[in-house]
Design an enzyme around this catalytic site. Sequence first.
Site, PDB file in Angstrom:
ATOM      1  N   CYS A 188       0.816  -1.212   0.000  1.00 59.02           N
ATOM      2  CA  CYS A 188       0.000   0.000   0.000  1.00 59.02           C
ATOM      3  C   CYS A 188       0.851   1.263   0.000  1.00 59.02           C
ATOM      4  CB  CYS A 188      -0.938  -0.003   1.203  1.00 59.02           C
ATOM      5  SG  CYS A 188      -1.942   1.487   1.321  1.00 59.02           S
TER       6      CYS A 188
ATOM      7  N   HIS B 217     -28.216  20.439  -0.814  1.00 61.49           N
ATOM      8  CA  HIS B 217     -28.329  20.997  -2.163  1.00 61.49           C
ATOM      9  C   HIS B 217     -27.465  22.253  -2.293  1.00 61.49           C
ATOM     10  CE1 HIS B 217     -30.277  21.777  -6.010  1.00 61.49           C
ATOM     11  NE2 HIS B 217     -30.383  23.054  -5.628  1.00 61.49           N
TER      12      HIS B 217
ATOM     13  N   CYS C  97      -1.447   1.748  -2.986  1.00 64.23           N
ATOM     14  CA  CYS C  97      -2.459   2.787  -2.787  1.00 64.23           C
ATOM     15  C   CYS C  97      -1.904   4.206  -2.747  1.00 64.23           C
ATOM     16  CB  CYS C  97      -3.219   2.547  -1.483  1.00 64.23           C
ATOM     17  SG  CYS C  97      -3.464   0.844  -1.012  1.00 64.23           S
TER      18      CYS C  97
ATOM     19  N   LYS D 152      -0.083   5.396  -6.017  1.00 63.97           N
ATOM     20  CA  LYS D 152      -1.113   5.394  -7.062  1.00 63.97           C
ATOM     21  C   LYS D 152      -2.044   6.590  -6.909  1.00 63.97           C
ATOM     22  CE  LYS D 152      -4.773   3.246  -6.232  1.00 63.97           C
ATOM     23  NZ  LYS D 152      -5.657   2.144  -5.777  1.00 63.97           N
TER      24      LYS D 152
ATOM     25  N   TYR E  95      -9.370  -3.646 -11.320  1.00 61.09           N
ATOM     26  CA  TYR E  95      -9.329  -2.240 -10.909  1.00 61.09           C
ATOM     27  C   TYR E  95      -7.932  -1.636 -11.041  1.00 61.09           C
ATOM     28  CZ  TYR E  95      -7.460  -3.522  -6.273  1.00 61.09           C
ATOM     29  OH  TYR E  95      -6.690  -3.986  -5.239  1.00 61.09           O
TER      30      TYR E  95
ATOM     31  N   GLU F  24     -26.983  14.366  -3.144  1.00 60.60           N
ATOM     32  CA  GLU F  24     -28.400  14.450  -2.791  1.00 60.60           C
ATOM     33  C   GLU F  24     -29.242  13.453  -3.579  1.00 60.60           C
ATOM     34  OE1 GLU F  24     -30.599  18.071  -4.170  1.00 60.60           O
ATOM     35  OE2 GLU F  24     -28.645  18.628  -5.010  1.00 60.60           O
TER      36      GLU F  24
ATOM     37  N   GLU G 268      -7.399   1.631 -13.228  1.00 60.50           N
ATOM     38  CA  GLU G 268      -6.897   2.829 -12.564  1.00 60.50           C
ATOM     39  C   GLU G 268      -5.683   3.384 -13.302  1.00 60.50           C
ATOM     40  OE1 GLU G 268      -8.163   2.116  -7.886  1.00 60.50           O
ATOM     41  OE2 GLU G 268      -6.275   1.299  -8.627  1.00 60.50           O
TER      42      GLU G 268
END
Length: 451
Positions: free
Chosen positions: A43, A435, A48, A51, A178, A440, A182
């Site tokens: 990681c 909002h 992670c 990346k 993934y 939302e 990515e």
Amino acid sequence: MSSFDYDLFVIGGGSGGVRASRWAAQTGAKVGLAEEYRYGGTCVIRGCVPKKLMVFASGFSEAFEDAQGFGWDVTAGEFDWPHFIAKKDAEIDRLEGVYAKNLKAAGVEIFKTRATLKDAHTVALADGKIFRAKHILIATGGAPFLPDIPGIEHAISSNEIFHLPSKPARMLIVGGGYIACEFAGVMNGLGTHVTQFYRGAQILRGFDDEVRGHVAEEMRKKGIDLHVGRDVFEIEKTDTGLKVKCTDGTYSEHDVILYATGRKPSSAGLGLEDLGVQMDRNGAIKVDRFSQTDVPSIYAIGDVTDRVNLTPVAIREGMAFAETVFKSNPTPVDHDLIPTAVFTQPEIGTVGLSQEAAREDHEIEVYRSTFRPMFHAFADRDQRMLMKLIVDKPSQRVLGVHIVGPAAGEMIQMVGIALKMGATKADFDRTMAVHPTAAEELVTMRDPMPG
């Protein structure tokens, strides 16, 4: 006097091993840890963290374009790859130092060398030291898998992409998971011409089918030359680049070929087989819900067990191990309803069941919204967002939430709390909308999709 040198010896200095050793040491246990490469594991060192830094960097190419849509007179220059890599390396060095400092502060004795097992309580270091430990924890993680095809030695894995001396003009990415997707977004955003091959029918296997299709469409709109149903048969190095022969008989040429075709647990050569520790054909160490192998003194956590290969999961498994073994508080790891972010471009946030998985065991309702966010509409960018709620019709409990678009990862962390608490569609409905936000939409979808 104890016959053991350590109460716990950990093999592997990644996120899981570090957390387990620190938590165990805080109970007063004597802990040793061996790491043959760098503290921080996949990681921090080659996963992670670097990346995500690359994801941030790659996003500026679109940001400059969007700024013009908002009235700014800006022009993007050329991306300085060596500058970025040097700064990234400095940050990784800093983080590794933090990991080592925290281990020492907790009282963990660390060894920067390879460790293997001689028996159920004996650890042998590559430098010749031998230690006896009451408990041994395997936290060696995983490594990229590259297939055995002609010319594969000319390809790189996700480990090497962080150390390329220059930004390639043409890159082929092989894989549809993934990691592959990515890096396709990252390199495309940095100005590389990206081609991606995936042998299956659609990228991102295991994710919600509509999410998969939506992301693939958006990737192509951004300029990624994505081909499904295509794989590499052979790689040949030429004077002008790397020539690829494909399984469909076509040829293409690239400067760099990145393979992101899966990862394998790093369990080989540790001596586990000789001790009777059970592993599957892929090398994953088999453990019970308390991370214990069938050799009582040996435990395993993280990617080497191939349960859920995510950094926060490895950390939680390390904490649960320490609670179980050193605090006499048996703590199984809960692998249910894990929120997940995928830093594709656009980003994915997902928690719970996909539509396909949910309908196997549930009568479901699906609430869906797809729209162009305000930011992209004003910047005149053709990028649409997708949000889905998968709901159990009889109980109205929300079984899964899937988001594709900006800040999806940030949103899904909060949504994950709601699902973990057992939220129903009515709970979402009675929550006031914020909002104007994209989020939302999660609380304003009123009508299920027909059928």
